[in-house]
Design a protein around this motif. Structure first.
Motif, PDB file in Angstrom:
ATOM      1  N   ALA A 134      58.214   4.464  71.055  1.00 49.43           N
ATOM      2  CA  ALA A 134      57.206   3.551  71.609  1.00 49.43           C
ATOM      3  C   ALA A 134      57.449   3.250  73.080  1.00 49.43           C
ATOM      4  O   ALA A 134      56.508   3.078  73.857  1.00 49.43           O
TER       5      ALA A 134
ATOM      6  N   ASP B  72      57.278  -1.920  76.069  1.00 51.39           N
ATOM      7  CA  ASP B  72      56.023  -2.602  75.736  1.00 51.39           C
ATOM      8  C   ASP B  72      55.112  -1.773  74.848  1.00 51.39           C
ATOM      9  O   ASP B  72      53.896  -2.000  74.793  1.00 51.39           O
ATOM     10  N   GLY B  73      55.679  -0.807  74.139  1.00 52.15           N
ATOM     11  CA  GLY B  73      54.881   0.015  73.233  1.00 52.15           C
ATOM     12  C   GLY B  73      54.732  -0.593  71.854  1.00 52.15           C
ATOM     13  O   GLY B  73      53.972  -0.074  71.028  1.00 52.15           O
TER      14      GLY B  73
ATOM     15  N   ARG C 183      47.098  -5.659  70.205  1.00 51.80           N
ATOM     16  CA  ARG C 183      47.752  -4.350  70.148  1.00 51.80           C
ATOM     17  C   ARG C 183      48.459  -4.089  71.466  1.00 51.80           C
ATOM     18  O   ARG C 183      48.075  -4.635  72.515  1.00 51.80           O
ATOM     19  N   PRO C 184      49.480  -3.219  71.465  1.00 55.49           N
ATOM     20  CA  PRO C 184      50.142  -2.833  72.716  1.00 55.49           C
ATOM     21  C   PRO C 184      49.169  -2.101  73.633  1.00 55.49           C
ATOM     22  O   PRO C 184      48.241  -1.439  73.164  1.00 55.49           O
ATOM     23  N   TYR C 185      49.390  -2.200  74.929  1.00 53.98           N
ATOM     24  CA  TYR C 185      48.455  -1.629  75.902  1.00 53.98           C
ATOM     25  C   TYR C 185      48.317  -0.120  75.752  1.00 53.98           C
ATOM     26  O   TYR C 185      47.273   0.456  76.092  1.00 53.98           O
ATOM     27  N   LYS C 186      49.336   0.547  75.215  1.00 56.30           N
ATOM     28  CA  LYS C 186      49.257   2.002  75.080  1.00 56.30           C
ATOM     29  C   LYS C 186      48.858   2.465  73.672  1.00 56.30           C
ATOM     30  O   LYS C 186      48.847   3.651  73.393  1.00 56.30           O
ATOM     31  N   GLU C 187      48.535   1.517  72.801  1.00 57.60           N
ATOM     32  CA  GLU C 187      48.129   1.856  71.437  1.00 57.60           C
ATOM     33  C   GLU C 187      46.709   2.426  71.439  1.00 57.60           C
ATOM     34  O   GLU C 187      45.788   1.852  72.033  1.00 57.60           O
ATOM     35  N   THR C 188      46.496   3.559  70.789  1.00 61.73           N
ATOM     36  CA  THR C 188      45.157   4.114  70.688  1.00 61.73           C
ATOM     37  C   THR C 188      44.393   3.423  69.573  1.00 61.73           C
ATOM     38  O   THR C 188      44.966   3.043  68.554  1.00 61.73           O
TER      39      THR C 188
END
Length: 246
Positions: free
Chosen positions: A207, A210-211, A240-245
């Motif tokens: 992750a 911050d994942g 959700r995390p900023y990089k979560e699709t």
């Protein structure tokens, strides 16, 4: 602000589903304790609850640990009896079960339903019984990605979390006009807590920074839900995390 008493009485927050200090339930308890609420932390393991309480009191807060099964209506009633003036209730209990559809036993399916759905109903019903007569308060349910869609191998978990979401929606429509703010939080991603770090360290490593959802950040969102003015209440909040699709 609506939801807070303008008097000298200390109001209370009841957090059901508290485990490790590095978990979401503990983070929510600490956040509400920081605001001066007496916090009742409830879960299944006294050692873990005691550690959370010790941390809160060391920081100047007030907390009490109570062992309680969210699915047991008598135990939950006794939990609420320990609160003189409850104002916030958070249902955070849950069990994430991943099993291929053809291998799910009736016992496994029922376990998921009992913990995630029945537990939410029992806690939510008791919260409504205590808070609606006051005409104020906040009830928050912790949901998941599975609340919105059933992924492969998650039929038991997804059906249970979808049921919890339906409970939150129904309660909000019925109890909101009576002064109780009911909210459902969709936690769309992995939580950076002890459970995930112990069970799936490879996911934590993959992750990156911050994942994963930070427990204190989720707790802050819960606090802001409680602080909302009644003219602009949120029923459902997705985090959700900023990089979560998605």
């Amino acid at each position: 602000m609506p939801g807070r008493l303008h008097c000298n009485m200390v109001t209370e927050a009841i957090i059901v589903g508290v485990g490790a200090e590095q978990g979401l339930g503990a983070a929510v308890a600490r956040r509400f304790a920081r605001e001066g609420h007496r916090v009742l932390v409830a879960g299944r393991t006294m050692d873990k609850l005691a550690a959370v309480v010790e941390g809160i009191t060391a920081a100047g807060g007030t907390a009490e640990a109570i062992v309680a099964d969210a699915t047991d209506s008598l135990e939950i009633a006794r939990l609420f009896d320990r609160a003189a003036d409850p104002e916030i209730v958070v249902f955070n209990a849950g069990v994430n079960i991943r099993t291929p559809f053809r291998d799910i036993s009736v016992e496994t399916f029922e376990e998921a339903w009992r913990t995630n759905t029945l537990g939410g109903f029992v806690v939510g019903r008791e919260a409504a019984r205590r808070l609606v007569p006051k005409g104020r308060g906040t009830l928050i349910f912790t949901g998941a990605t599975a609340s919105l869609r059933g992924a492969a191998n998650f039929a038991a978990f997804a059906s249970a979390k979808a049921g919890l979401r339906a409970i939150a929606q129904s309660a909000a429509r019925e109890l909101g006009p009576l002064g109780l703010h009911v909210a459902h939080a969709v936690i769309d991603g992995g939580i950076d807590g002890e459970r995930l770090r112990q069970r799936r360290p490879e996911r934590v490593a993959a992750a990156g920074e911050d994942g994963l959802l930070n427990t204190d950040a989720i707790a802050e969102a819960y606090w802001q839900l409680h602080r909302q003015h009644r003219s602009a209440w949120t029923l459902e909040l997705d985090l959700r995390p900023y990089k979560e699709t998605f």
